[in-house]
Design a protein around this motif. Structure first.
Motif, short mmCIF file in Angstrom:
data_model
loop_
_atom_site.label_atom_id
_atom_site.label_comp_id
_atom_site.label_asym_id
_atom_site.label_seq_id
_atom_site.Cartn_x
_atom_site.Cartn_y
_atom_site.Cartn_z
N THR A 217 0.82 -1.21 0.00
CA THR A 217 0.00 0.00 0.00
C THR A 217 0.86 1.26 0.00
N ALA A 218 1.98 1.23 0.76
CA ALA A 218 2.84 2.41 0.82
C ALA A 218 3.43 2.74 -0.55
N GLU A 219 3.94 1.71 -1.25
CA GLU A 219 4.49 1.98 -2.58
C GLU A 219 3.40 2.37 -3.56
N GLN A 220 2.23 1.79 -3.42
CA GLN A 220 1.12 2.14 -4.29
C GLN A 220 0.76 3.62 -4.14
N GLU A 221 0.67 4.10 -2.91
CA GLU A 221 0.35 5.51 -2.69
C GLU A 221 1.46 6.43 -3.19
N GLU A 222 2.70 5.98 -2.98
CA GLU A 222 3.83 6.79 -3.45
C GLU A 222 3.78 6.97 -4.97
N LYS A 223 3.57 5.87 -5.68
CA LYS A 223 3.53 5.94 -7.15
C LYS A 223 2.33 6.73 -7.63
N LEU A 224 1.17 6.52 -6.98
CA LEU A 224 -0.01 7.27 -7.39
C LEU A 224 0.18 8.77 -7.19
N ASN A 225 0.76 9.17 -6.06
CA ASN A 225 0.99 10.59 -5.81
C ASN A 225 1.96 11.20 -6.85
N TYR A 226 2.98 10.41 -7.17
CA TYR A 226 3.96 10.90 -8.15
C TYR A 226 3.31 11.07 -9.52
N LEU B 87 10.09 18.52 -17.89
CA LEU B 87 9.09 17.61 -17.32
C LEU B 87 9.65 16.19 -17.22
N ASP B 88 9.32 15.50 -16.09
CA ASP B 88 9.78 14.10 -15.91
C ASP B 88 9.02 13.19 -16.86
N LYS B 89 9.69 12.12 -17.21
CA LYS B 89 9.08 11.09 -18.06
C LYS B 89 9.04 9.78 -17.29
N VAL B 90 7.94 9.10 -17.41
CA VAL B 90 7.73 7.84 -16.68
C VAL B 90 8.40 6.70 -17.42
N GLU B 91 9.20 5.95 -16.67
CA GLU B 91 9.86 4.80 -17.29
C GLU B 91 8.84 3.72 -17.66
N ARG B 92 9.21 2.90 -18.62
CA ARG B 92 8.34 1.79 -19.02
C ARG B 92 8.29 0.77 -17.86
N GLY B 93 7.11 0.36 -17.55
CA GLY B 93 6.92 -0.61 -16.47
C GLY B 93 6.89 -0.01 -15.08
N TYR B 94 6.82 1.37 -15.03
CA TYR B 94 6.78 2.01 -13.73
C TYR B 94 5.54 1.59 -12.94
N GLU B 95 4.45 1.33 -13.66
CA GLU B 95 3.21 0.96 -12.98
C GLU B 95 3.21 -0.49 -12.48
N ASN B 96 4.18 -1.26 -12.92
CA ASN B 96 4.23 -2.68 -12.55
C ASN B 96 4.64 -2.83 -11.08
#
Length: 376
Positions: free
Chosen positions: A224-233, A287-296
């Motif tokens: 959950t902690a990593e999920q929230e971190e990624k969602l906020n980012y 602007l930052d760019k999201v790496e491929r597979g960041y959502e994994n």
């Protein structure tokens, strides 16, 4: 007559089934016996304490034939029991009343007749064959060469043997009753021990459930902690791109308005700063760019095959295995503060240790991709 018959039933000894013969002794349980019958029961229950001819014993015990209450005797044996003078007086009064109220009927003794010589009464006893017979059979019949005795002498002998046998059976029955009582007590102990051990097993399993619930909560919190971190980012990055898009749209509107300017001098004055803004707006380098597979989030992978195998192998342990486990797990139990060793189950301590300690090895908890690494 009914009253006298009922009274006579109350004055019958439970051993010899005849009216009490003096002296009558009273037991601690308030039941009465003929002294001779009490002595026969005592001798049968304590065959090694004294001989039957002795008058004093070294003490002993027997059970009341009426209520099975245990009677403990001192060194005087049954002669140490108190006489029940009240019962003896009642017997005397009953006999006097019976004799005065009606004449005693002449009891006609019916002597059985011989089967071979039907007119002869059975009056002797064949010791050789062990059967009663008549004098004619001894003189002319099948028992002429046999040893015979008078019926009276054999009668007393056999009656004594039967009385002794009954007394012995009473003692035997008392011993059997004692064994049955012990077996019933053993059954109750087994039931109580079974309930206690099942309670202990349930308590130990509840401890395992608590450990598993804690580990599940901790692992879920990590995900959950990593999920929230990624969602906020990602949401923050989306807002930045939205702001940039909105600014670009404003520049496009300004460009369209500049194209409609008819005056050349004004057009040229507005074109230079507008082109500069277009150039800056066209760049997204800031602007930052999201790496491929960041959502994994597959790196939070779990595999509890080893722990599952250990849990399935839980069983009760022997005493020697219990001692070995205590020596091996003693230090770990004091450091962790969670003693998972069970006193009555097999590898529950091992399963709990695997579930508590090796979970971090089963989870590839790779830290979340930082923004700095994402923006390259």
């Amino acid at each position: 007559m009914n009253t006298m018959e009922n009274l006579e039933k109350q004055l019958v000894c439970p051993i010899c089934l005849e009216m009490f013969t003096k002296p009558v002794v009273i037991l601690p349980c308030q039941h009465n016996l003929c002294r001779k019958c009490a002595n026969d029961i005592f001798q049968a229950s304590n065959p090694y304490l004294s001989t039957r001819s002795s008058t004093l014993t070294s003490g002993g015990r027997f059970k009341c034939p009426s209520c099975r209450h245990e009677v403990v005797l001192d060194r005087h044996g049954v002669y140490g029991l108190q006489r029940n003078l009240l019962v003896e007086n009642i017997i005397d009064m009953f006999k006097q009343e019976s004799s005065s109220s009606k004449p005693a009927p002449a009891r006609k003794e019916e002597t059985p007749m011989c089967d071979v010589h039907q007119e002869e009464k059975i009056n002797i006893y064949c010791v050789t064959h062990g059967v009663p017979t008549c004098s004619m059979c001894k003189v002319f019949g099948d028992h002429k060469d046999c040893q015979v005795e008078p019926l009276s002498s054999i009668y007393q002998t056999k009656k004594t043997e039967l009385s002794d046998g009954i007394a012995m059976m009473v003692g035997h029955n008392d011993r059997m009753q004692g064994i049955i009582s012990q077996l019933e007590e053993t059954c109750r102990a087994i039931e109580e021990n079974g309930r206690r051990q099942k309670t202990l097993v349930c308590e130990k399993f509840d401890q395992l459930y608590t450990i598993l619930e804690e580990k599940k909560r901790d692992m879920s919190q990590k995900v959950t902690a990593e999920q929230e971190e990624k969602l906020n980012y990602i949401r923050g990055l989306s807002r930045k791109y939205g702001d940039h898009l909105e600014e670009s749209c404003k520049i496009v509107e300004m460009g369209i308005q500049t194209l409609e300017e008819p005056e050349m001098a004004s057009f040229l004055q507005n074109t230079k700063p507008l082109l500069k803004k277009i150039t800056e707006a066209s760049s997204t380098a800031h602007l930052d760019k999201v790496e491929r597979g960041y959502e994994n989030m597959d790196h939070y992978n779990v595999n509890f095959k080893r722990e599952g195998k250990a849990l399935r192998s839980i069983d009760f342990i022997a005493d020697d295995e219990d001692e070995d486990d205590e020596e091996e797990d003693g230090d770990e139990g004091t450091e962790d503060g969670e003693g998972t060793h069970l006193g009555s189950e097999g590898s529950a301590g091992t399963a709990a240790s695997l579930a508590a300690c090796s979970t971090s090895q089963q989870i590839n908890s790779t830290p979340s991709t930082e923004k700095s690494s994402a923006s390259t």
